[in-house]
Motif scaffolding. Structure first.
Motif, PDB file in Angstrom:
ATOM      1  N   TYR A 229      29.841  -1.309  51.531  1.00  0.00           N
ATOM      2  CA  TYR A 229      30.495  -2.595  51.633  1.00  0.00           C
ATOM      3  C   TYR A 229      31.211  -2.892  50.316  1.00  0.00           C
ATOM      4  N   ARG A 230      31.656  -4.113  50.116  1.00  0.00           N
ATOM      5  CA  ARG A 230      32.424  -4.452  48.923  1.00  0.00           C
ATOM      6  C   ARG A 230      31.611  -4.246  47.648  1.00  0.00           C
ATOM      7  N   ASP A 231      32.312  -3.926  46.565  1.00  0.00           N
ATOM      8  CA  ASP A 231      31.738  -3.881  45.218  1.00  0.00           C
ATOM      9  C   ASP A 231      30.544  -2.938  45.117  1.00  0.00           C
ATOM     10  N   GLY A 232      30.532  -1.868  45.917  1.00  0.00           N
ATOM     11  CA  GLY A 232      29.454  -0.895  45.830  1.00  0.00           C
ATOM     12  C   GLY A 232      28.179  -1.279  46.543  1.00  0.00           C
ATOM     13  N   ILE A 233      28.153  -2.418  47.232  1.00  0.00           N
ATOM     14  CA  ILE A 233      26.956  -2.826  47.975  1.00  0.00           C
ATOM     15  C   ILE A 233      26.772  -1.900  49.169  1.00  0.00           C
ATOM     16  N   ARG A 234      25.541  -1.462  49.394  1.00  0.00           N
ATOM     17  CA  ARG A 234      25.228  -0.602  50.530  1.00  0.00           C
ATOM     18  C   ARG A 234      24.400  -1.388  51.544  1.00  0.00           C
ATOM     19  N   GLY A 235      24.699  -1.175  52.832  1.00  0.00           N
ATOM     20  CA  GLY A 235      24.032  -1.906  53.891  1.00  0.00           C
ATOM     21  C   GLY A 235      22.664  -1.358  54.217  1.00  0.00           C
ATOM     22  N   ASP A 236      22.095  -1.824  55.321  1.00  0.00           N
ATOM     23  CA  ASP A 236      20.774  -1.391  55.773  1.00  0.00           C
ATOM     24  C   ASP A 236      20.743   0.125  55.982  1.00  0.00           C
ATOM     25  N   GLU A 237      19.568   0.715  55.813  1.00  0.00           N
ATOM     26  CA  GLU A 237      19.420   2.130  56.130  1.00  0.00           C
ATOM     27  C   GLU A 237      19.400   2.294  57.652  1.00  0.00           C
ATOM     28  N   LEU A 238      20.267   3.150  58.164  1.00  0.00           N
ATOM     29  CA  LEU A 238      20.463   3.284  59.603  1.00  0.00           C
ATOM     30  C   LEU A 238      20.342   4.738  60.041  1.00  0.00           C
ATOM     31  N   TYR A 239      19.864   4.928  61.266  1.00  0.00           N
ATOM     32  CA  TYR A 239      19.966   6.233  61.905  1.00  0.00           C
ATOM     33  C   TYR A 239      21.421   6.413  62.336  1.00  0.00           C
ATOM     34  N   VAL A 240      21.941   7.622  62.174  1.00  0.00           N
ATOM     35  CA  VAL A 240      23.340   7.857  62.507  1.00  0.00           C
ATOM     36  C   VAL A 240      23.501   9.198  63.208  1.00  0.00           C
ATOM     37  N   GLN A 241      24.372   9.231  64.189  1.00  0.00           N
ATOM     38  CA  GLN A 241      24.783  10.464  64.859  1.00  0.00           C
ATOM     39  C   GLN A 241      26.303  10.436  64.966  1.00  0.00           C
ATOM     40  N   THR A 242      26.949  11.563  64.681  1.00  0.00           N
ATOM     41  CA  THR A 242      28.411  11.628  64.719  1.00  0.00           C
ATOM     42  C   THR A 242      28.862  12.815  65.573  1.00  0.00           C
ATOM     43  N   THR A 243      30.105  12.740  66.014  1.00  0.00           N
ATOM     44  CA  THR A 243      30.735  13.878  66.673  1.00  0.00           C
ATOM     45  C   THR A 243      32.238  13.685  66.621  1.00  0.00           C
ATOM     46  N   ASP A 244      32.969  14.739  66.975  1.00  0.00           N
ATOM     47  CA  ASP A 244      34.428  14.665  67.002  1.00  0.00           C
ATOM     48  C   ASP A 244      34.888  13.834  68.201  1.00  0.00           C
ATOM     49  N   MET A 245      35.934  13.042  67.981  1.00  0.00           N
ATOM     50  CA  MET A 245      36.498  12.233  69.061  1.00  0.00           C
ATOM     51  C   MET A 245      38.014  12.406  69.052  1.00  0.00           C
ATOM     52  N   GLY A 246      38.435  13.574  69.459  1.00  0.00           N
ATOM     53  CA  GLY A 246      39.867  13.854  69.520  1.00  0.00           C
ATOM     54  C   GLY A 246      40.566  13.796  68.182  1.00  0.00           C
ATOM     55  N   GLY A 247      39.976  14.397  67.153  1.00  0.00           N
ATOM     56  CA  GLY A 247      40.570  14.387  65.825  1.00  0.00           C
ATOM     57  C   GLY A 247      40.053  13.294  64.915  1.00  0.00           C
ATOM     58  N   TYR A 248      39.310  12.372  65.452  1.00  0.00           N
ATOM     59  CA  TYR A 248      38.630  11.343  64.670  1.00  0.00           C
ATOM     60  C   TYR A 248      37.126  11.625  64.709  1.00  0.00           C
ATOM     61  N   ILE A 249      36.374  10.871  63.921  1.00  0.00           N
ATOM     62  CA  ILE A 249      34.911  10.948  63.966  1.00  0.00           C
ATOM     63  C   ILE A 249      34.398   9.650  64.562  1.00  0.00           C
ATOM     64  N   VAL A 250      33.544   9.750  65.580  1.00  0.00           N
ATOM     65  CA  VAL A 250      32.852   8.576  66.087  1.00  0.00           C
ATOM     66  C   VAL A 250      31.413   8.650  65.591  1.00  0.00           C
ATOM     67  N   ALA A 251      30.907   7.547  65.094  1.00  0.00           N
ATOM     68  CA  ALA A 251      29.541   7.487  64.562  1.00  0.00           C
ATOM     69  C   ALA A 251      28.791   6.349  65.237  1.00  0.00           C
ATOM     70  N   VAL A 252      27.606   6.658  65.739  1.00  0.00           N
ATOM     71  CA  VAL A 252      26.720   5.658  66.318  1.00  0.00           C
ATOM     72  C   VAL A 252      25.599   5.420  65.308  1.00  0.00           C
ATOM     73  N   LEU A 253      25.392   4.165  64.902  1.00  0.00           N
ATOM     74  CA  LEU A 253      24.390   3.835  63.895  1.00  0.00           C
ATOM     75  C   LEU A 253      23.510   2.703  64.404  1.00  0.00           C
TER      76      LEU A 253
END
Length: 342
Positions: A229-253
């Motif tokens: 987030y802004r100014d180097g702030i990091r959000g909650d620790e989250l589980y994440v899974q990613t995959t390719d989405m037609g040249g982009y990355i989709v991430a579920v957190l």
């Protein structure tokens, strides 16, 4: 956006569709086929292509709504017709919520006068037109969406990636996000539920797991991360899974109940984290969630009240009293000690 407001956004989107059908019977079906082409045929409406710097800051999409007259739906140029249609529907949602009394009343009942609800309802409105619930139910798991299922939903429709992200976020089993990232790790779009939405255009390339997804050719990755987030702030620790989405990355957190894991309890140190800083004036170590100084991009030190901007007066530390003294306290200017210690 918390779960109560997420439900409010969907309810508002339903009202928006009802209002649109009253004003222009059958318009929702035509908008689902080609939103911008349909809006362009409406009398008293103007659809314009705008530059990125003309888009509204803080809006979830690259577009703008100008009330006119005539009202203008502005859409940033994109090679993807589906993305342009989603943006056009989002901006049409702003128009409806600012011109229909029953929708305005809902916004004015909100603590922030509807600022957060309005934008979320625009996303929900666009996704509802482009991706009906029956299609979403056929492709998203009952335990919540995985990254692959978000892609399946997108491919099964003519809707944009952003519309698929919004629809999938409505099915998250816990607070979290569905993110769409470009090949440099810049956030193109975020659909959030129960957590603060990261800013469109923010750099997430150094976030754990997401950096691996960028490095390994967008193949599926899993793990835990904290978003930037802004100014180097990091959000909650989250589980994440990613995959390719037609040249982009989709991430579920998600914070917990990750659909791709058999056991995923909340992290023990849940909550955002501010970065450690060392004050260059008093050497005090501190964390801060305060808004950074617009000049030096550093927050004020809670000990001495200084940011990282250079002082307007070149003060010196007196070796006698060990205090920072202005030049006027040294007489003559070459004196090693201040007047109080001389």
């Amino acid at each position: 956006m918390n779960y109560i407001r997420a439900a409010a956004a969907r309810n508002q989107a339903t009202r928006m569709i009802e209002a649109l059908n009253r004003l222009r019977p059958g318009a929702t079906d035509r908008l689902a086929d080609s939103a911008l082409a349909e809006i362009s045929t409406w009398d008293g409406f103007d659809v314009r292509e705008i530059s990125e710097n003309e888009s509204v800051a803080g809006c979830s999409v690259a577009g703008a709504y100008l009330p006119g007259p005539p009202p203008v739906v502005g859409v940033v140029s994109s090679r993807s017709h589906a993305r342009r249609d989603f943006t056009g529907l989002h901006e049409l949602g702003h128009h409806l919520q600012r011109t229909q009394i029953d929708l305005i009343d809902v916004l004015e009942e909100q603590p922030d006068q509807g600022l957060e609800l309005e934008d979320a309802a625009c996303d929900a409105f666009a996704a509802e037109i482009l991706l009906p619930d029956t299609l979403a139910a056929a492709h998203l798991g009952t335990a919540g969406p995985t990254a692959a299922q978000v892609c399946d939903l997108w491919r099964a429709s003519s809707a944009s990636r952003m519309a698929a992200c919004v629809k999938a976020a409505q099915h998250l089993p816990a607070p979290g996000h569905i993110l769409l990232l470009d090949t440099d790790g810049q956030l193109v779009f975020a659909a959030s539920r129960g957590l603060p939405r990261p800013r469109r255009g923010s750099d997430q390339s150094t976030a754990a797991v997401l950096d691996r997804a960028l490095a390994n050719g967008h193949h599926r990755t899993e793990g835990r991360t904290r978003l930037r987030y802004r100014d180097g702030i990091r959000g909650d620790e989250l589980y994440v899974q990613t995959t390719d989405m037609g040249g982009y990355i989709v991430a579920v957190l998600v914070t917990d109940q990750a659909p791709w894991k058999t056991f995923s309890p909340p992290a023990p140190d849940q909550g955002p984290q501010a970065p450690w800083r060392v004050c260059s004036y008093c050497d005090h170590d501190f964390r801060s969630f305060e808004t950074a100084c617009p000049t030096c991009r550093a927050p004020k030190c809670p000990e001495c009240g200084q940011c990282e901007c250079p002082p307007r007066v070149a003060a010196r530390t007196c070796p006698g009293c060990n205090l920072l003294q202005p030049p006027a306290m040294f007489d003559p200017p070459t004196a090693t000690h201040c007047r109080d210690c001389s």
